[in-house]
Design a protein around this motif. Structure first.
Motif, mmCIF file in Angstrom:
data_model
loop_
_atom_site.group_PDB
_atom_site.id
_atom_site.type_symbol
_atom_site.label_atom_id
_atom_site.label_comp_id
_atom_site.label_asym_id
_atom_site.label_seq_id
_atom_site.Cartn_x
_atom_site.Cartn_y
_atom_site.Cartn_z
ATOM 1 N N LEU A 122 -6.217 22.895 -18.878
ATOM 2 C CA LEU A 122 -4.775 22.983 -19.107
ATOM 3 C C LEU A 122 -4.389 24.296 -19.774
ATOM 4 C CD1 LEU A 122 -4.109 19.319 -20.256
ATOM 5 C CD2 LEU A 122 -3.328 20.380 -18.128
ATOM 6 N N CYS A 145 -1.949 27.306 -18.580
ATOM 7 C CA CYS A 145 -0.901 27.903 -19.419
ATOM 8 C C CYS A 145 -0.927 29.429 -19.329
ATOM 9 C CB CYS A 145 -1.063 27.482 -20.881
ATOM 10 S SG CYS A 145 -0.640 25.772 -21.220
ATOM 11 N N ALA A 203 -1.779 22.390 -25.645
ATOM 12 C CA ALA A 203 -2.335 21.578 -24.554
ATOM 13 C C ALA A 203 -3.739 21.095 -24.894
ATOM 14 C CB ALA A 203 -2.351 22.382 -23.248
ATOM 15 N N LEU A 225 2.389 21.874 -19.323
ATOM 16 C CA LEU A 225 3.037 20.942 -20.246
ATOM 17 C C LEU A 225 3.867 19.918 -19.474
ATOM 18 C CD1 LEU A 225 4.106 23.476 -23.028
ATOM 19 C CD2 LEU A 225 2.118 21.957 -23.015
ATOM 20 N N SER A 282 -3.624 22.407 -13.420
ATOM 21 C CA SER A 282 -3.186 21.323 -14.311
ATOM 22 C C SER A 282 -3.554 19.956 -13.745
ATOM 23 C CB SER A 282 -1.670 21.397 -14.528
ATOM 24 O OG SER A 282 -1.305 22.597 -15.139
#
Length: 192
Positions: A13, A17, A90, A25, A154
């Motif tokens: 994750l 980002c 995250a 997110l 993700s």
């Protein structure tokens, strides 16, 4: 084992980002709302519909702005530290409660923030190269690849986190080698 799995999810994750700050997110929030992901204590806010809506709006705005040449380069000045913060959050949200609060935050900052920062710096370099070589015309192609990469990374981080960590580590090694190769090329070029 749960701690390692949580860190693997966090690494994936946080790498996402590095491509786009809000996409991972948003994916975490949707997964938490659907019951597919349980955030660590203190991060239950990810499962709130209003937070999910806010993240969706922020995601759409972020993706849209990156399609404007030259503005995308300026946005990187803000996105780099934001990606590191988002990567830290995250990773922390994905961590398990087995570690102490201090160890969890230390791991989140070092692993999550560091991974997001490394990936973000590579996207800055790719966009800079695209801007320098095409005058920004190819930047939308780079931007499309980044948000698709953030989305897929993700999703896969929540489904197959260990595989994602292996892929992220390979990406980081490749980025470091590419940067070293470019530096060596610049050193070897004769000055005219």
């Amino acid at each position: 084992m749960e701690t390692i799995l949580g860190l693997c999810i966090g690494v994936g994750l946080s790498a996402a980002c590095g491509f786009r700050v809000f996409v991972p997110l948003l994916v975490m929030s949707v997964a938490a709302l659907m019951g597919w992901f349980e955030p660590m204590n203190g991060f239950e806010w990810l499962a709130m519909p209003t937070v999910c809506f806010g993240l969706a709006v922020a995601t759409l705005c972020e993706i849209g702005v990156y399609y404007i040449p030259w503005v995308d380069n300026a946005l990187d000045a803000v996105a780099t530290p934001a990606a590191m913060v988002a990567g830290t959050l995250a990773t922390m949200a994905a961590s398990s409660g087995e570690m102490s609060q201090f160890a969890s935050w230390a791991a989140a900052i070092i692993v999550g923030g560091g991974t997001a920062g490394t990936i973000q710096m590579s996207t800055v370099a790719a966009r800079g190269l695209s801007t320098a070589t095409t005058g920004g015309i190819a930047n939308p192609v780079v931007s499309t690849g980044e948000w698709i990469g953030a989305f897929l990374l993700s999703i896969f981080s929540l489904i197959v986190p260990v595989l994602v960590v292996i892929v992220v580590l390979i990406m980081i090694v490749w980025i470091v080698r590419w940067i070293r190769h470019k530096k060596q090329e610049n050193i070897k070029k004769p000055v005219v």
